[in-house]
Design a protein around this motif. Structure first.
Motif, short mmCIF file in Angstrom:
data_model
loop_
_atom_site.label_atom_id
_atom_site.label_comp_id
_atom_site.label_asym_id
_atom_site.label_seq_id
_atom_site.Cartn_x
_atom_site.Cartn_y
_atom_site.Cartn_z
N THR A 162 0.82 -1.21 0.00
CA THR A 162 0.00 0.00 0.00
C THR A 162 0.86 1.27 0.00
O THR A 162 2.05 1.24 0.29
N LYS A 196 -2.27 3.89 -3.89
CA LYS A 196 -2.85 2.58 -4.18
C LYS A 196 -3.10 1.79 -2.90
O LYS A 196 -2.44 2.02 -1.88
N GLY A 199 -13.93 -4.43 0.48
CA GLY A 199 -14.87 -3.45 -0.06
C GLY A 199 -14.43 -2.01 0.11
O GLY A 199 -15.23 -1.09 -0.07
N TRP A 200 -13.16 -1.78 0.45
CA TRP A 200 -12.64 -0.41 0.53
C TRP A 200 -11.15 -0.42 0.20
O TRP A 200 -10.49 -1.44 0.31
N THR A 201 -10.62 0.72 -0.24
CA THR A 201 -9.23 0.81 -0.71
C THR A 201 -8.28 1.07 0.45
O THR A 201 -8.43 2.05 1.18
N HIS A 202 -7.29 0.18 0.59
CA HIS A 202 -6.36 0.27 1.71
C HIS A 202 -5.18 1.21 1.42
O HIS A 202 -4.03 0.93 1.79
N GLN A 226 -4.32 -2.42 -1.63
CA GLN A 226 -3.87 -3.79 -1.84
C GLN A 226 -4.99 -4.52 -2.56
O GLN A 226 -6.04 -4.79 -1.97
N HIS A 227 -4.79 -4.81 -3.85
CA HIS A 227 -5.88 -5.19 -4.74
C HIS A 227 -6.78 -6.29 -4.16
O HIS A 227 -8.00 -6.12 -4.05
N ASN A 228 -6.20 -7.42 -3.79
CA ASN A 228 -7.01 -8.54 -3.29
C ASN A 228 -7.73 -8.18 -2.00
O ASN A 228 -8.91 -8.51 -1.81
N ASP A 235 -8.49 -5.14 -0.97
CA ASP A 235 -9.51 -4.13 -1.28
C ASP A 235 -10.80 -4.81 -1.78
O ASP A 235 -11.91 -4.44 -1.39
N ARG A 236 -10.63 -5.79 -2.65
CA ARG A 236 -11.77 -6.48 -3.24
C ARG A 236 -12.56 -7.23 -2.17
O ARG A 236 -13.80 -7.20 -2.15
N LEU A 237 -11.83 -7.89 -1.27
CA LEU A 237 -12.50 -8.66 -0.21
C LEU A 237 -13.17 -7.76 0.82
O LEU A 237 -14.27 -8.03 1.29
#
Length: 402
Positions: free
Chosen positions: A75, A79, A89-92, A81-83, A85-87
């Motif tokens: 992070t 940006k 539901g928010w951008t880390h 952490q894509h995976n 973030d997806r799990l």
């Protein structure tokens, strides 16, 4: 009862605002950062890093009430952490973490900010670039966001790592965003100082300068270095959020390989260089390589007798290895028994074998044998950072090393 509680809370905040806090006793500490402080379980490390990262250990040493580590691998300011973030539901990202952990920020007394590495080495999630100006602007916004949530929080900006690539320092290496690692660090420091954020720079504690301090030959510290950073951070907090360099000023470092207590051309030139540079406001530190059992009082007398500036610092290689995290002028009482050098606690830390020297690695095993020259070079490579101005003996004079 509710009114009394509110009054107590207001008084608590008033005291925090008026009285400098030089410890974390009973405080809530939170951490925002990337994998360096989040903890990286890498193949060469068996211990779960998150339990032993420097922030966690420092919180323990400083008797904090609680430490919450919100740092995540990969992070930065631009940006998440894509995976994850997806799990979740928010951008880390830093910005996203501030918003998500708003309630924790409200309850916190201290917040560590430990970003930068990924701002340098990674573009934005969509592949676009960010400039140094954007790095600064984003950092200002995030700092102000935290302070808007909690007006009384103590912020600490951590400059963690030198970073290596292909076994070489990455300091002057340009990343995909078009600026060097050095540029990125300088940008962070500029904003921290502008925003009155305390700056904890591990280079001020002679850490992170050598590749063997990193577990992956890149960015992530070994367990031993996490422990040393923790003790350094403890010193930083206990001294009013100031490192030794911030307290005493940066030093010009003079490498002296002879007998400091015997007259010689090298010693005469050393004294002349120190006195000349002192007139320009430069503080001197002599890096001395001879095995000596001198006391702290003898060092003080030596400085007086030779009319050196009072703030001259003398650091002996063996004394440093005896107590590498000592920040005052005290010296260990060293003893040599059967070619093994013991510190004041009677712990062996150096072994002499013919013309070779062995270092204690972790209190239980010894390093491979080193020549005296290799031993000296190893120390210099660990002790000296890119912030330092070095003076070396060349052709009968002390000259600045490039």
């Amino acid at each position: 009862m509710q009114v009394k509680s509110k009054i107590k809370e207001l008084l608590k905040k008033f005291v925090k605002c008026k009285v400098p806090q030089n410890n974390w006793a009973n405080m809530n500490v939170i951490v925002f950062g990337d994998s360096i402080v989040a903890g990286q379980e890498l193949i060469r490390e068996e211990t779960p890093y998150r339990d032993v990262v420097y922030a966690k250990l420092a919180a323990y040493y400083l008797h904090a009430h609680k430490l919450e580590n919100f740092a995540e691998t990969g992070t930065g300011q631009f940006k998440g952490q894509h995976n994850l973030d997806r799990l979740a539901g928010w951008t880390h990202s830093f910005e996203g973490s501030i918003e998500y952990y708003k309630q924790e920020i409200k309850q916190a007394d201290v917040a560590l900010i430990a970003y930068g590495n990924n701002d340098w080495k990674q573009p934005n999630p969509d592949g676009s670039q960010h400039s140094l100006t954007e790095v600064k602007d984003k950092l200002r916004q995030n700092i102000n966001h935290i302070r808007a949530i909690n007006h009384h929080i103590q912020l600490v900006g951590v400059i963690e790592t030198l970073a290596f690539r292909k076994h070489q320092p990455a300091w002057y290496l340009e990343g995909p965003n078009g600026f060097t690692y050095a540029d990125m660090v300088a940008a962070y420091i500029v904003v921290y100082e502008e925003q009155n954020v305390a700056v904890f720079d591990i280079r001020d504690y002679h850490l992170g300068n050598h590749i063997d301090e990193y577990v992956d030959d890149r960015d992530h510290f070994t367990l031993a270095i996490h422990k040393q950073i923790a003790k350094s951070l403890t010193d930083f907090v206990k001294h009013g959020y100031q490192s030794p360099v911030q307290r005493f000023g940066e030093t010009d470092k003079y490498i002296f390989t002879g007998n400091l207590f015997e007259d010689s051309k090298m010693r005469q030139e050393l004294f002349a260089a120190i006195k000349s540079n002192a007139q320009q406001g430069k503080r001197a530190e002599i890096l001395w390589f001879e095995l000596s059992m001198v006391t702290a009082d003898e060092i003080v007398d030596f400085i007086k007798v030779n009319d050196l500036p009072e703030d001259t610092k003398i650091t002996n290689i063996y004394q440093y290895y005896a107590a590498p995290l000592r920040y005052d002028v005290e010296l260990d009482d060293l003893t040599l028994v059967d070619n093994v050098l013991l510190n004041a606690h009677q712990i062996p830390f150096i072994k002499f074998d013919a013309d070779m020297i062995l270092r204690s690695l972790d209190g239980e095993k010894w390093s491979e044998p080193l020549t005296k020259s290799a031993f000296n070079d190893l120390w210099i490579n660990h002790y000296v950072s890119l912030k330092d101005q070095i003076w070396t003996w060349q052709d009968g004079h002390y000259v600045k090393s490039k």
